[in-house]
Design an enzyme around this catalytic site. Structure first.
Site, PDB file in Angstrom:
ATOM      1  N   ARG A  99       0.878  -1.408  -0.037  1.00  0.00           N
ATOM      2  CA  ARG A  99      -0.038   0.093  -0.297  1.00  0.00           C
ATOM      3  C   ARG A  99       0.755   1.233   0.030  1.00  0.00           C
ATOM      4  NH1 ARG A  99       1.922   1.557   4.198  1.00  0.00           N
ATOM      5  NH2 ARG A  99       0.952   3.504   3.902  1.00  0.00           N
ATOM      6  N   ALA A 151       1.301   5.362  -1.635  1.00  0.00           N
ATOM      7  CA  ALA A 151       1.002   5.992  -3.052  1.00  0.00           C
ATOM      8  C   ALA A 151       2.329   5.547  -4.021  1.00  0.00           C
ATOM      9  CB  ALA A 151       1.030   7.646  -3.233  1.00  0.00           C
ATOM     10  N   ARG A 176      -7.513  -0.255  -6.502  1.00  0.00           N
ATOM     11  CA  ARG A 176      -7.509   1.020  -5.763  1.00  0.00           C
ATOM     12  C   ARG A 176      -7.954   1.946  -6.575  1.00  0.00           C
ATOM     13  NH1 ARG A 176      -4.907   0.802  -0.852  1.00  0.00           N
ATOM     14  NH2 ARG A 176      -6.174   2.291  -0.289  1.00  0.00           N
ATOM     15  N   ASP A 210      -2.313  10.395  -2.022  1.00  0.00           N
ATOM     16  CA  ASP A 210      -2.907   9.488  -2.941  1.00  0.00           C
ATOM     17  C   ASP A 210      -2.873   9.912  -4.275  1.00  0.00           C
ATOM     18  OD1 ASP A 210      -3.424   8.378  -0.192  1.00  0.00           O
ATOM     19  OD2 ASP A 210      -2.909   6.665  -1.512  1.00  0.00           O
TER      20      ASP A 210
END
Lengths: 350, 350
Positions: A44, A46, A86, A228
């Site tokens: 996980r 960015a 995502r 993100d």
């Protein structure tokens, strides 16, 4: 140890769902396994997701070359799966598209892997550069607050917001880092606290909602977070809870700085209103540690991100530049700040 | 069923640490047992603590009368224990002092009990009156956000913020109540969601940090919370996390309303700066459901309350009046609003 890497024809990741109690790695041989681990947040953050997108496409190409399947249809299928995993994280799609671009330019499976590895290496260099830039901007801050995990575990090495914090501490020891636990999945108390412990940086874990009182009470010199996705107008999508910290920073007149690679900037998305917000399973809110805590029969609502408008952002630091937000100036602003505009660069890096 | 009551010479409380899975009561025969249950939050909430303070003193008086111990020294010892149990909660001290005042006026053990029972009955009446006042103020709001538990479980019956919400819903069905889970002890998801379920009011549990994004995105018409102490200038101490909701409400231009009995107003405390903030055990942050989740070696910081300055408060509704805060007017303000000043009434009620 790298958070994500390419080892012996497979993708190797640190399994972040088992941290901080166990440090385990997973070797991934197929794209759908990678998607599963992206969805469970085993990998996980960015920057790491950008590399995961690129390495995932390289993995699909490698498998296609081995099996003799059609490279373009395998890449198209992998791209769809990865991007859907995502939807808010722009870097994931960016990494995928970089490989599609290379393929459109005629790259074969081997050349696609070379491109993905270059993206991995660029990520490491970007982390170093943006950390330095952020530490220069915040020189003098002695107590810093951060949210979620924008650390080495969110990239390949170093990280973004934690990269800045690590560099600040290397320049002059920090007094304290306040780590927001980051409900529902507790990436702050599990991952960021773990990283800060390894770096020997003094820190305290707080519940997310304690941040505003600490900031308002003068206990914090600066807020530093990752991102993100950053829209063309400078609005920042980041882990749910970020907006509240930005509002608290404005209330207290302290800087709110976003540390993120250029690949996070999405020139195709005009403003925060256009950023899709991923809604995750309500069980993440209603259950704690696998046990139901909420009242029986009650339902939850679990947005994974929120949007901080550019009016609350002091600056965004990337590996290439310092972008001025529109918050009132809580920092002496260096001359070289760039104003981000809808015409600004989108996918120029790394 | 009442959250706290006097039954057969003892104090009976609902054990809120076991909700929402079990509904159990505890009968308390000694003041030090009561203090233990106050510290563990088995009984909690501003209004309930006021009644707990009064009934605790009546319990001490009853035991002294039975054993022949000196009434005044027993009352003084009980007062010290009770007030120290939750230093931020002004109502607890208020309930204790009301009984000391009655004793100073010559009351014996039986008359002290009568005074404590009158405080219990006044609490029920106050809840009803302030709920009506709050619902009038917010008439038309269809989606409401609340924090922690300011419900029947935080008083004897009815509650404050949830009293307002219940009354709003009775007047015209609410579309949705957003319930902040309220880390670290999850009074929102455990208690408020349980109460709303029993009342048949549609609700969704969110992590605390999701509130700002929902409020900023226009999903919420009003924020309604209780209070643990209101300073003479109108600053409001309430469960940690309240300040962030007030900042979000100002950002979105929606009303931020505090529902609390007059006994919460502490005329002796000039402003929020003078309110002591209880710091609780770091284990509440570092552990979840009894299991360590934070990185080994990391420490926590666990303030139980924060202070919302009067500049962010639209109004405080009590059983006696609607007090105007200093937030920009997000509500059509009725003519009868009172401005709270440092000279305002302190302990006139109930």
């Amino acid at each position: 140890m790298r958070t994500i890497d390419w080892v012996d024809g497979r993708i190797r990741i640190i399994d972040q769902t088992r941290l901080p109690l166990e440090l385990c790695t997973i070797d991934i041989a197929e794209v759908d396994e990678l998607v599963t681990h992206i969805c469970s947040l085993a990998v996980r953050g960015a920057m790491a997701l950008g590399v995961a997108g690129a390495l995932g496409m390289a993995l699909a190409a490698t498998r296609a070359a081995e099996s003799g399947a059609d490279l373009d249809s395998e890449l198209a299928a992998a791209a769809d799966l990865l991007i859907a995993a995502r939807p808010t994280a722009v870097n994931l799609g960016w990494g995928v598209r970089e490989l599609l671009l290379a393929r459109a330019g005629g790259a074969d499976a081997g050349q696609l892997l070379t491109r993905a590895l270059a993206i991995r290496d660029a990520d490491i260099a970007a982390s170093r550069a943006l950390s330095e830039r952020g530490a220069q901007l915040l020189a003098g801050a002695r107590t810093v607050l951060t949210h979620c995990n924008a650390g080495a575990l969110a990239g390949v090495e170093g990280g973004s917001a934690l990269g800045v914090i690590g560099r600040l501490h290397a320049d002059q020891p920090l007094e304290l880092v306040y780590v927001c636990e980051t409900r529902p999945l507790l990436q702050g108390s599990r991952l960021t606290a773990w990283e800060l412990g390894r770096l020997g940086i003094p820190h305290r874990v707080i519940v997310d909602s304690a941040a505003a009182g600490l900031v308002a009470g003068g206990a914090v010199d600066a807020v530093v977070v990752g991102a993100d996705r950053i829209a063309a107008n400078g609005d920042v999508a980041n882990k749910v809870g970020t907006l509240a910290h930005a509002l608290a920073a404005r209330h207290a007149g302290i800087p709110f700085v976003v540390a993120a690679p250029e690949s996070t900037i999405d020139g195709a998305t005009e403003s925060g209103r256009d950023i899709p917000i991923e809604i995750r399973d309500e069980a993440e809110v209603l259950d704690v540690a696998g046990r139901r805590v909420a009242a029986p029969g009650s339902t939850g609502w679990n947005p994974a991100f929120d949007v901080t408008p550019v009016q609350l952002v002091t600056a965004v630091v990337t590996e290439a530049r310092t972008i001025r937000g529109r918050a009132e100036r809580a920092l002496p602003v260096p001359d070289d700040l760039t104003e981000l505009t809808p015409a600004g660069p989108a996918t120029t890096a790394p």
